[in-house]
Design an enzyme around this catalytic site. Structure first.
Site, PDB file in Angstrom:
ATOM      1  N   GLU A 193      -8.712  -7.564   8.376  1.00  0.00           N
ATOM      2  CA  GLU A 193      -7.322  -7.206   8.613  1.00  0.00           C
ATOM      3  C   GLU A 193      -7.251  -5.742   9.068  1.00  0.00           C
ATOM      4  OE1 GLU A 193      -4.600  -7.731   5.333  1.00  0.00           O
ATOM      5  OE2 GLU A 193      -2.890  -7.309   6.609  1.00  0.00           O
TER       6      GLU A 193
ATOM      7  N   GLU B 164      -3.910  -8.834  -4.984  1.00  0.00           N
ATOM      8  CA  GLU B 164      -4.755  -9.593  -4.046  1.00  0.00           C
ATOM      9  C   GLU B 164      -4.743 -11.073  -4.418  1.00  0.00           C
ATOM     10  OE1 GLU B 164      -5.339  -7.850  -1.560  1.00  0.00           O
ATOM     11  OE2 GLU B 164      -5.123  -5.885  -2.510  1.00  0.00           O
TER      12      GLU B 164
ATOM     13  N   ALA C 199      -8.142  -2.884  -1.401  1.00  0.00           N
ATOM     14  CA  ALA C 199      -8.776  -4.189  -1.543  1.00  0.00           C
ATOM     15  C   ALA C 199      -8.256  -5.111  -0.457  1.00  0.00           C
ATOM     16  CB  ALA C 199      -8.460  -4.788  -2.908  1.00  0.00           C
TER      17      ALA C 199
ATOM     18  N   GLU D  26      -7.425  -9.365   0.555  1.00  0.00           N
ATOM     19  CA  GLU D  26      -7.158 -10.692  -0.016  1.00  0.00           C
ATOM     20  C   GLU D  26      -7.825 -11.856   0.699  1.00  0.00           C
ATOM     21  OE1 GLU D  26      -4.840  -8.750   1.628  1.00  0.00           O
ATOM     22  OE2 GLU D  26      -3.497  -9.995   2.828  1.00  0.00           O
ATOM     23  N   ASN D  27      -8.968 -11.667   1.370  1.00  0.00           N
ATOM     24  CA  ASN D  27      -9.639 -12.760   2.079  1.00  0.00           C
ATOM     25  C   ASN D  27      -9.648 -14.042   1.238  1.00  0.00           C
ATOM     26  OD1 ASN D  27     -10.716 -10.592   3.843  1.00  0.00           O
ATOM     27  ND2 ASN D  27     -11.911 -10.143   2.009  1.00  0.00           N
TER      28      ASN D  27
HETATM   29  N1  B3K Z   1      -3.902  -6.637   3.135  1.00  0.00           N
HETATM   30  C1  B3K Z   1      -4.763  -5.544   2.774  1.00  0.00           C
HETATM   31  C2  B3K Z   1      -4.550  -4.309   3.593  1.00  0.00           C
HETATM   32  C3  B3K Z   1      -5.195  -4.342   4.929  1.00  0.00           C
HETATM   33  C4  B3K Z   1      -5.091  -3.011   5.619  1.00  0.00           C
HETATM   34  C5  B3K Z   1      -5.586  -3.064   7.011  1.00  0.00           C
HETATM   35  N2  B3K Z   1      -5.581  -1.762   7.621  1.00  0.00           N
HETATM   36  C6  B3K Z   1      -4.663  -5.214   1.332  1.00  0.00           C
HETATM   37  C7  B3K Z   1      -3.401  -5.584   0.666  1.00  0.00           C
HETATM   38  O1  B3K Z   1      -2.336  -5.132   0.956  1.00  0.00           O
HETATM   39  O2  B3K Z   1      -3.464  -6.392  -0.204  1.00  0.00           O
HETATM   40 ZN    ZN Z   2      -1.226  -6.673   0.072  1.00  0.00          ZN
END
Ligand code: B3K
Ligand code: ZN
Length: 880
Positions: free
Chosen positions: A127, A305, A269, A271-272
């Site tokens: 991401e 996450e 972190a 969240e994959n």
């Molecule tokens: N979704 C990720 C953040 C990604 C940042 C990319 N530059 C973590 C979160 O918000 O849970």
């Molecule tokens: Zn998030």
């Protein structure tokens, strides 16, 4: 500045993809410098796209090794390829398979986007647009695919191989020292949720049974030898899973849930799906190395996450403009979780402190933008306090407006209706419109309008009619690109307070729970049966992210501090009085002597009655607003040295007034119990350490003595760091000795050493810059590690008003040089550091000129990354 590559992307230009990818089969052969990726993509034309359009796949620094369509190599001339793009001019108008082979060098990947190495571990961050650094792809969140991933690596180098979804096969590669593992994720997902990990990792874990009986193997992978420090994170994960079942009816949906902690990570972190990857700072904890706030952060981020599994993964975003759809909602969910696990009132105050310090500052500065921006040049620059924190406040306001039951019904409908799809903010709101029958079009302005609204309130009591009228009006200031604003729908939770607490009054404009909704530029609320002139308590629980201006006298506010039934507003009342004094003193007005004594006495009395009842709350009440909060309040021609002196002066006066109580409190809260991170124990420590800070403010010699004793006897990192923080504020040999001892004691603990770097960077003295420069030459310092860089440089730029904003501009020059040094290897880290210039326009003229010169110097450099180019340009462009 060269921003020619920085093309602007607009929400209004959104078009569905011309092609879809139903299945992705990946074969990744991990190698330190030559990792080979075979991607087999099952493509088909999108019925919603343009028929016969060329297929344009995104890439970033990629090297194409082979390409085949339905098993046949593509003839030269039928495609074009650059490291950034793979274009097939006329793909078939039926489903087809594309085989794409690329090769990448994970060891050279210093941007920490895509596949890279942290220590010896292979890991990914996709991401927002990192997957295109692994293979050519339709790297956009509205292309959802089912992934199967085969990972292969040297058995010695990477005995652990993890992917998204469930493990389906593993084995040895014949006649080699390599092995493989195959992972299958049955849930369609966008490429930004892809992850893979390979490394020599230890782990802990245990099974979890979901409410409907699914057995899930939970595991947390860490650097070998640190397994013991992952148990708190695992416990937090289990509590999060149970809570999401109970409060939102959301259950986990795979057979395994893995978390991996790595030490080089650009953010907190990720969240994959089924394989969260964490900055180790938010996983590893032991009483000896982590503070109470580290434990609280771990709990919150593990939850955040995990909650993304529904708000973000099962229902994802159509495009990156909708980022708040998953982030604001998920922050709201993690805040609710933490509030349920801890004290709701204390947690709410902490949330609002962060919101004001980060989001209000952003909304008032050069980088202000709506929660759903209308355009961007670099999406990574929009993972902001506005998208996250203000985004969460919008969800909270929605819940306040529709009420608890309809909020849950709306959430259920949203998850049910948009499961497996890429949704928009309108989709989200439509679920609530449907369950409530309300039109939320006007409410939606919160998503598109930047700036913090000001609400002005004034009250009139009519003794004859026994009525009280409250006049409210709202105004949102102009922000970059948005000169004129609409009135917003503002939920105001309110009550009237007398000497006995909240009064029982009537108003047919106010809901039973105290809700009045301000829908226009101005409105009045009339209360009946009001026996005596009351004090209004507005925005209880901070019911809307606004700046209220109340025409209340200090002694009326102090009535709220004493008698309000809403704990948030009790805290707020004390802060408002303190802020008024600070602003007046800082503006050079004569020190309002009576007011200082009145506040000091109120706080002393408050401590006598409340310290024991709720120590965590008491700690918050007796702490003054921070220097950057005061600067925000002054809002123009700020002199940070003066702000600092003023705050010290008021703190000293308050502390001296209550010194006897504070010493007694400090002693009574000493504990011999073994460390526990729970909220009650944490609260006691926080009050004791707040008392320590005040004692040192009134009597630095005594403060030093207590800090030394606390450092010598502390059984946990919370008390140790608190004492070190206080002694660090007192210039002299004692602090240098304490810092040296601490640095030596924790030389082998990277996460503790980060605290040591950070505390020194925040010493509020003009020559701290020289200390920071010296620390950059410390053998343990490295610009390659984001945590370390943020600990020293980030803490200096964001947490040291006096040092960073020093009058000769040397702080700004230092940061500009550093940003330029970091930018070529890690643009995201560089641009994040650069955001500390966001409030430069509120400074006095001399500092403003220095800041502008430093920004222009950055802007004039050739070859800036898109990340830094975008921030520097917006910082200079705005009229804000
Ligand atoms: N979704 C990720 C953040 C990604 C940042 C990319 N530059 C973590 C979160 O918000 O849970
Ligand atoms: Zn998030």
């Amino acid at each position: 500045m060269r921003t020619d590559t920085a093309q602007t992307i607009r929400l209004a230009d959104y078009q569905p993809s011309d092609y879809l990818i139903d299945r992705v089969d990946l074969d990744i052969r991990l190698d330190a410098t030559e990792t080979r990726i075979r991607a087999s993509l099952s493509l088909r034309p999108n019925p919603l796209g343009v028929a016969g359009a060329p297929l344009i796949l995104d890439g970033d620094e990629l090297d194409l090794k082979a390409l085949a369509l339905d098993g046949h190599a593509l003839p030269a001339g039928s495609f074009t390829v650059t490291p950034q793009k793979l274009v097939i001019a006329s793909p078939p108008d039926r489903p087809f398979t594309l085989l794409v082979v690329t090769e990448i060098d994970p060891s050279a990947n210093t941007k920490l986007m895509g596949l890279y190495r942290s220590g010896g571990t292979y890991c990914t961050q996709c991401e927002a647009e990192g997957f295109r650094r692994i293979t050519y792809f339709l790297d956009r969140p509205d292309v959802l695919s089912i992934y199967t991933t085969r990972l292969e690596a040297d058995r010695g180098e990477a005995p652990v191989l993890l992917g998204n979804g469930n493990p389906i096969e593993a084995g040895l590669v014949p006649n080699s020292n390599r092995h493989y593992a195959v992972w299958h994720d049955p849930h369609p997902k966008p490429s930004y949720l892809f992850a893979a990990v390979g490394g020599n990792l230890g782990h802990i874990g245990r099974p979890f049974t979901t409410t409907s009986g699914r057995e899930v193997d939970l595991a947390i992978y860490v650097e070998p030898g640190k397994e013991d420090r992952a148990w708190y994170a695992l416990d937090a994960l289990e509590r999060s899973m149970r809570w999401d079942e109970e409060v939102f009816g959301r259950e986990y949906d795979l057979d395994v849930f893995n978390i991996v902690a790595v030490s080089d990570f650009n953010m907190g972190a990720m969240e994959n799906k089924g394989l969260n990857i964490f900055n180790d700072k938010y996983v590893l904890a032991s009483p000896e190395t982590a503070t109470d706030s580290d434990y609280a952060n771990i709990e919150a981020i593990i939850a955040h996450e995990y909650f993304h599994n529904w708000s973000g993964n099962r229902v994802t975003c159509r495009d990156w403009f909708q980022l708040c759809l998953k982030e604001g909602l998920t922050v709201f969910r993690d805040q609710e979780f933490s509030s349920d696990q801890r004290s709701r009132a204390v947690h709410r105050i902490a949330e609002v402190k962060t919101l004001r310090a980060r989001q209000f500052a952003e909304d008032a500065g050069s980088l202000a933008h709506p929660v759903r921006p209308g355009e961007y040049r670099e999406i990574n620059n929009f993972y902001t306090a506005t998208v996250y924190e203000k985004g969460a406040e919008i969800v909270r306001m929605l819940k306040t407006l529709v009420g608890e039951a309809d909020f849950r019904r709306g959430m259920d409908l949203y998850f049910e209706r948009f499961d497996g799809t890429a949704a928009t903010v309108e989709d989200f709101l439509s679920a609530f419109e449907e369950v409530t029958g309300r039109d939320l079009t006007h409410f939606a302005c919160w998503y598109s309008q930047a700036g913090t609204p000001r609400v002005t309130a004034s009250g009139t009591y009519d003794a004859e009619r026994r009525t009280y009228r409250l006049d409210l009006s709202q105004e949102t200031p102009p922000t970059p690109g948005q000169p004129v604003k609409e009135p917003l729908i503002i939920p105001v939770l309110l009550g009237l307070v007398g000497p006995e607490g909240t009064l029982h009054t009537r108003s047919n404009q106010v809901r039973d729970d105290g809700l009045f909704v301000l829908e226009n530029a101005a409105a009045s609320v009339v209360f009946e049966d009001v026996a005596a002139a009351p004090v209004p308590s507005l925005f209880r629980g901070f019911s809307a992210p606004v700046k209220p201006t109340l025409d209340l006298a200090n002694d009326e506010l102090l009535v709220l501090l004493r008698h309000d039934t809403d704990p948030f507003n009790r805290w707020q009342a004390g802060q408002t009085v303190a802020m008024r004094l600070l602003a007046a003193m800082g503006a050079g007005d004569s020190a309002p002597e009576d007011d200082i004594v009145e506040l000091s006495e109120s706080l002393r009395v408050f401590l006598q009655s409340e310290a024991e009842r709720d120590p965590a709350f008491a700690a918050l009440v007796i702490s003054l607003p921070g220097e950057s909060d005061i600067a925000q309040e002054i809002a123009r021609d700020v002199d940070p040295d003066r702000v600092h002196r003023t705050r010290l002066l008021l703190r000293e006066r308050i502390a001296t007034h209550g010194l006897t109580e504070l010493v007694r409190l400090y002693e009574s809260l000493a504990s011999t119990a073994s460390y526990s991170p729970d909220a009650v124990s944490k609260g006691k420590r926080s009050l004791r350490n707040a008392a320590l800070e005040l004692i040192a403010a009134a009597n630095p010699v005594e403060g030093e003595r207590l800090c030394e004793a606390q450092l010598a006897n502390a059984t946990n990192m919370t008390d140790r760091v608190a004492a070190l923080a206080v002694i660090t504020m007192i210039p002299g040999e004692a602090r240098e000795a304490a810092l040296t001892a601490f640095g030596e004691q924790f030389a082998d603990e990277p996460l503790v050493l980060d605290k040591w770097f950070g505390l020194q960077a925040m010493i509020p003295e003009v020559d701290t810059l020289e200390r920071v420069r010296a620390l950059m030459r410390h053998p343990a310092f490295s610009l390659a590690n984001p945590n370390r860089t943020r600990a020293l440089v980030g803490a200096f730029a964001m947490g040291n008003q006096v040092g960073f904003h020093r009058a000769d501009g040397a702080g700004y020059d230092f940061l500009a040089d550093l940003v330029l040094q970091v930018d070529p290897h890690n643009p995201q880290l560089a641009s994040r550091l650069l955001t500390s210039f966001g409030t430069w326009r509120i400074m006095e003229a001399g500092r403003r000129a220095h800041a502008e010169a430093a920004l222009r110097r950055i802007a004039d450099q050739p070859n800036l990354s898109r990340d830094v180019g975008d921030i520097v340009q917006r910082s200079l462009d705005s009229t804000g």
